[in-house]
Design a protein around this motif. Structure first.
Motif, short mmCIF file in Angstrom:
data_model
loop_
_atom_site.label_atom_id
_atom_site.label_comp_id
_atom_site.label_asym_id
_atom_site.label_seq_id
_atom_site.Cartn_x
_atom_site.Cartn_y
_atom_site.Cartn_z
N ASP A 66 17.69 -13.92 -2.10
CA ASP A 66 16.45 -14.37 -1.48
C ASP A 66 15.97 -13.25 -0.55
OD1 ASP A 66 14.45 -15.48 0.06
OD2 ASP A 66 15.60 -17.25 0.66
N PRO A 67 14.78 -12.67 -0.79
CA PRO A 67 14.34 -11.54 0.03
C PRO A 67 14.14 -11.89 1.49
CG PRO A 67 12.56 -12.32 -1.38
CD PRO A 67 13.80 -13.01 -1.83
N LEU A 68 13.98 -13.17 1.83
CA LEU A 68 13.74 -13.59 3.21
C LEU A 68 15.02 -13.90 3.97
CD1 LEU A 68 10.74 -13.69 4.04
CD2 LEU A 68 10.98 -14.22 1.61
N ASP A 69 16.14 -14.04 3.27
CA ASP A 69 17.39 -14.41 3.93
C ASP A 69 18.00 -13.18 4.59
OD1 ASP A 69 20.20 -15.12 4.39
OD2 ASP A 69 19.74 -16.89 3.19
N VAL A 70 18.45 -13.35 5.82
CA VAL A 70 19.01 -12.21 6.55
C VAL A 70 20.24 -11.65 5.86
CG1 VAL A 70 20.50 -13.61 8.06
CG2 VAL A 70 19.62 -11.41 8.87
N SER A 71 20.94 -12.47 5.08
CA SER A 71 22.12 -11.97 4.37
C SER A 71 21.75 -10.91 3.33
CB SER A 71 22.86 -13.12 3.69
OG SER A 71 22.06 -13.72 2.67
N THR A 72 20.51 -10.94 2.87
CA THR A 72 20.08 -9.95 1.87
C THR A 72 20.04 -8.55 2.46
OG1 THR A 72 18.82 -11.65 0.70
CG2 THR A 72 18.25 -9.36 0.24
N VAL A 73 19.42 -8.41 3.64
CA VAL A 73 19.42 -7.10 4.26
C VAL A 73 20.81 -6.71 4.72
CG1 VAL A 73 18.87 -7.93 6.59
CG2 VAL A 73 18.23 -5.63 5.93
N GLN A 74 21.62 -7.66 5.14
CA GLN A 74 22.98 -7.33 5.56
C GLN A 74 23.81 -6.78 4.41
OE1 GLN A 74 24.14 -11.11 7.24
NE2 GLN A 74 23.37 -10.59 9.29
N SER A 75 23.54 -7.26 3.21
CA SER A 75 24.29 -6.77 2.04
C SER A 75 23.99 -5.32 1.74
CB SER A 75 23.98 -7.63 0.82
OG SER A 75 22.67 -7.37 0.30
N ALA A 76 22.81 -4.84 2.20
CA ALA A 76 22.37 -3.48 1.89
C ALA A 76 22.90 -2.44 2.88
CB ALA A 76 20.85 -3.43 1.86
N ILE A 77 23.51 -2.86 3.97
CA ILE A 77 23.99 -1.91 4.98
C ILE A 77 25.11 -1.07 4.39
CG2 ILE A 77 25.10 -1.69 7.22
CD1 ILE A 77 23.68 -4.31 8.03
N LEU A 78 25.01 0.22 4.52
CA LEU A 78 26.01 1.12 3.95
C LEU A 78 27.39 0.87 4.54
CD1 LEU A 78 24.38 4.69 3.66
CD2 LEU A 78 25.02 3.12 1.82
N ASP A 79 28.40 0.87 3.69
CA ASP A 79 29.79 0.79 4.12
C ASP A 79 30.33 2.22 4.19
OD1 ASP A 79 32.45 0.37 4.58
OD2 ASP A 79 32.86 -0.60 2.66
N TRP A 80 30.28 2.79 5.37
CA TRP A 80 30.70 4.18 5.52
C TRP A 80 32.20 4.36 5.35
CZ3 TRP A 80 27.80 8.62 6.12
CH2 TRP A 80 26.42 8.42 6.23
N THR A 81 32.97 3.29 5.48
CA THR A 81 34.42 3.43 5.28
C THR A 81 34.75 3.74 3.82
OG1 THR A 81 34.82 1.06 4.84
CG2 THR A 81 34.82 1.79 7.14
N ALA A 82 33.87 3.33 2.89
CA ALA A 82 34.12 3.61 1.47
C ALA A 82 34.09 5.11 1.18
CB ALA A 82 33.09 2.88 0.61
N ARG A 83 33.42 5.87 2.03
CA ARG A 83 33.36 7.33 1.86
C ARG A 83 34.74 7.96 1.99
NH1 ARG A 83 31.06 10.90 6.77
NH2 ARG A 83 32.65 9.56 7.71
N ASP A 84 35.60 7.34 2.77
CA ASP A 84 36.89 7.96 3.12
C ASP A 84 38.07 7.41 2.33
OD1 ASP A 84 35.57 9.50 5.10
OD2 ASP A 84 35.62 7.77 6.45
N ARG A 85 37.80 6.54 1.35
CA ARG A 85 38.87 6.04 0.49
C ARG A 85 38.43 6.18 -0.96
NH1 ARG A 85 36.61 1.19 2.74
NH2 ARG A 85 35.70 -0.13 1.10
N GLU A 86 39.39 6.09 -1.87
CA GLU A 86 39.07 6.23 -3.29
C GLU A 86 38.32 4.99 -3.80
OE1 GLU A 86 39.23 8.89 -4.81
OE2 GLU A 86 40.53 10.03 -3.48
N PRO A 87 37.39 5.19 -4.76
CA PRO A 87 37.02 6.45 -5.40
C PRO A 87 35.95 7.25 -4.65
CG PRO A 87 35.85 4.66 -6.44
CD PRO A 87 36.71 4.02 -5.39
N GLY A 88 35.53 6.76 -3.48
CA GLY A 88 34.46 7.44 -2.75
C GLY A 88 34.82 8.86 -2.35
N ARG A 89 36.09 9.07 -1.94
CA ARG A 89 36.49 10.40 -1.49
C ARG A 89 36.36 11.43 -2.63
NH1 ARG A 89 41.48 9.35 -0.47
NH2 ARG A 89 41.23 8.75 1.71
N THR A 90 36.78 11.03 -3.83
CA THR A 90 36.70 11.97 -4.97
C THR A 90 35.26 12.25 -5.35
OG1 THR A 90 38.86 11.27 -5.82
CG2 THR A 90 37.34 12.29 -7.39
N ARG A 91 34.41 11.21 -5.35
CA ARG A 91 33.01 11.43 -5.70
C ARG A 91 32.33 12.34 -4.68
NH1 ARG A 91 29.38 8.48 -8.47
NH2 ARG A 91 31.08 8.38 -9.98
#
Length: 584
Positions: free
Chosen positions: A472-497
């Motif tokens: 639902d574009p109006l539900d606050v959970s929708t924008v919350q789902s889009a927030i970048l998870d910066w911790t994924a950058r530092d674990r696999e497979p994010g680190r390799t990419r």
């Protein structure tokens, strides 16, 4: 170039307020009390108010009927219908005072949405991530639109007060600090601007300046009438305000094919020419680019410096679409135009920019689309595998990582990030982020209901498959789902990419960027699943590509000459989804 007709002007004795309101009979300035504005010629109302200055909040009262913000408000601390605040742009002390920008051929762009780039969703929170961009090899941060929109969350394309950076992300000085810190690190900062329509909530122009609009319509509302001199000046001054007052290094003009004009020099020409005058006067590199589904090559010239009517480049949707078809097999919507021999379409994009250069497009109503682009600099074409539109305009807002094979994505990145066209990533793509980017907004009442209804109708074909999974574009959970998870950058497979992307961009910076000025298109060919391409670089050397874009190994690959700068060692074989780059 420096004349400002819109918005308040600080004077030695106070502030001069003005409003273009040709449809009003009376205008009052609301400060501590109402102050009547004097009516001048051509629909202008003006008042000189002594004392005070920056920080004063004000509105305009039209015909004793409605109170409105300044359409050229520099800041709206209480959203689009609240009072406007006077901002003294000259008061900010820039640390990177000597920054003059970077030439266009050095651009490696990352597109970002301020509100979801960090958990805090602010300009100042972005500063902590600038070093990451530099270390990755990004040279230009492009922000999605900031013009003030209704509510606390929005993609930005519903802006109604073009001069005011939205208060949901911070104050004007916070935005300036972000840009200043980026410049101190050698990063360009660009801004997406929307000159084809106003958003659906908080735009009062039709009440007191109906001449702003024509009877024509865009997909998002009434068309803006750029034949009117004041309307034309409003857009040009707005572009200059972002470039001058905030020191953005460039602008990306949204969906310019939907700007309705007839019988005069296009507004696009005048915006470019005005920006070019600013660049010439300040010695800055100012880089303007377009989004234009019409594929009009005649609007582009990467070498026109400073700009004098042309644009450095264009987002190349064709390039994205053909890669998407090759990696996912999807055929809905505009992907249908790229189903037949997609590898050949990719070869054409690599050899001359667009896929559609005058051919008939079924998706675009059976009309001829595009102009030949092969005579342009390759850097005129901004190539990407993902952006906000291509992710967010999907039913679930899901990224490529969730629908394509990692090997295929990595091969596509190896082509995109080293080809002489200008590469662009979407925030988090550098580590293969899987957080979605669905459409979201914060409207209320009937408008909110209309948005929900429109999205359900747009994705009616997908409801049988996804049902209630469609956010639902109006539900606050929708924008919350889009927030970048910066911790994924530092674990696999994010680190390799991330390691892969950084290695590719390091090769680009070392081997390709220094040779990109005056580069020219060459040729590209497909034999089975083997793609080969060549370009002439500015120093006379040749850049060559060999890529196996399939799940099967390819043998008997011809020698493409030169020195290997990326990919598998020289041999007659190319494994599945592998890429080889040579220069010499």
């Amino acid at each position: 170039m420096n004349e400002r007709r819109f918005g308040p002007e600080l004077t030695p004795d106070g502030t001069r307020f003005r409003l273009w309101a040709p449809g009003a009979k009376r205008v009052d300035l609301l400060l501590d009390r109402p102050h009547p504005l004097s009516q001048e010629t051509d629909g202008w109302y003006v008042a000189e108010i002594p004392g005070g200055g920056a920080g004063r909040r004000y509105k305009f009262r039209i015909d004793d009927e409605v109170d409105v913000p300044d359409p050229a408000s520099a800041f709206q601390p209480d959203d689009v219908s609240g009072p406007s605040e006077v901002i003294d742009h000259a008061a900010f002390r820039w640390r990177a005072a000597d920054w003059r920008g970077r030439p266009w051929h050095e651009a490696v762009i990352l597109e970002a949405h301020v509100g979801t780039f960090t958990a805090e969703g602010t300009y100042r929170a972005m500063i902590d991530r600038l070093d990451h961009l530099v270390e990755t090899g990004i040279t230009a941060l492009e922000l999605m639109p900031l013009a003030d929109f209704a509510g606390k969350r929005n993609w930005g394309y519903d802006g109604v007060l073009w001069y005011a950076p939205d208060s949901a992300y911070g104050r004007p000085e916070d935005l300036k600090t972000l840009i200043d810190e980026a410049h101190l690190r050698g990063l360009m900062v660009m801004l997406d601007v929307v000159y084809n329509h106003f958003g659906p909530e908080g735009n009062y122009l039709g009440r007191y300046a109906p001449a702003f609009f024509t009877d024509a319509h865009t997909p998002w509302g009434s068309a803006i009438d750029y034949r009117v001199p004041e309307v034309r000046a409003f857009a040009i001054e707005n572009a200059l305000s972002w470039l001058r007052d905030y020191r953005f290094d460039g602008l990306r003009l949204d969906a310019v094919n939907t700007i309705v004009e007839a019988g005069e020099i296009p507004i696009l020409h005048d915006i470019s020419a005005a920006a070019g005058q600013l660049a010439a006067a300040t010695g800055r590199h100012i880089n303007l680019v377009l989004e234009n589904s019409d594929n009009r090559a005649s609007l582009l010239d990467a070498a026109e410096d400073p700009p004098r009517g042309k644009y450095r480049g264009q987002w190349n949707d064709d390039y994205h679409h053909v890669w998407h078809v090759m990696m996912t097999g999807e055929a809905q919507g505009y992907y249908g135009d790229y189903q037949r021999l997609p590898a050949n379409h990719l070869a054409r994009a690599l050899a001359s920019g667009y896929v559609y250069q005058g051919e008939v497009s079924a998706f675009w109503g059976g009309r001829h689309r595009g102009e030949p682009g092969g005579s342009l600099s390759p850097t005129c074409f901004i190539n990407f595998l993902q952006n906000h539109d291509q992710i967010g305009n999907r039913p679930l807002g899901d990224r490529l990582e969730t629908i394509a094979k990692p090997a295929a994505i990595e091969a596509a990145l190896a082509v995109t990030l080293l080809a002489p066209m200008t590469p662009m990533l979407f925030m988090g793509e550098e580590w293969g982020a899987t957080s979605p980017f669905p459409f979201f907004c914060d409207f209320e009442g009937d408008l909110a209901k209309a948005v929900r209804k429109g999205r359900r109708e747009e994705f009616a074909w997908a409801f049988e498959k996804y049902g209630d999974e469609i956010p639902d574009p109006l539900d606050v959970s929708t924008v919350q789902s889009a927030i970048l998870d910066w911790t994924a950058r530092d674990r696999e497979p994010g680190r390799t990419r991330l390691t892969l992307v950084r290695e590719l961009l390091a090769v680009r910076a070392r081997e390709i960027t220094p040779r990109l000025a005056a580069a020219r298109f060459g040729d590209a060919r497909v034999a089975g699943s083997l793609l080969t391409a060549r370009w002439q670089l500015g120093d006379g050397t040749r850049l060559a590509l060999a890529a196996n874009l399939s799940d099967r190994d390819v043998s008997g690959v011809p020698d493409i000459g030169g020195t290997l700068i990326w990919g598998h060692a020289l041999s007659g074989d190319l494994p599945a989804w592998s890429v080889r780059w040579h220069i010499g």
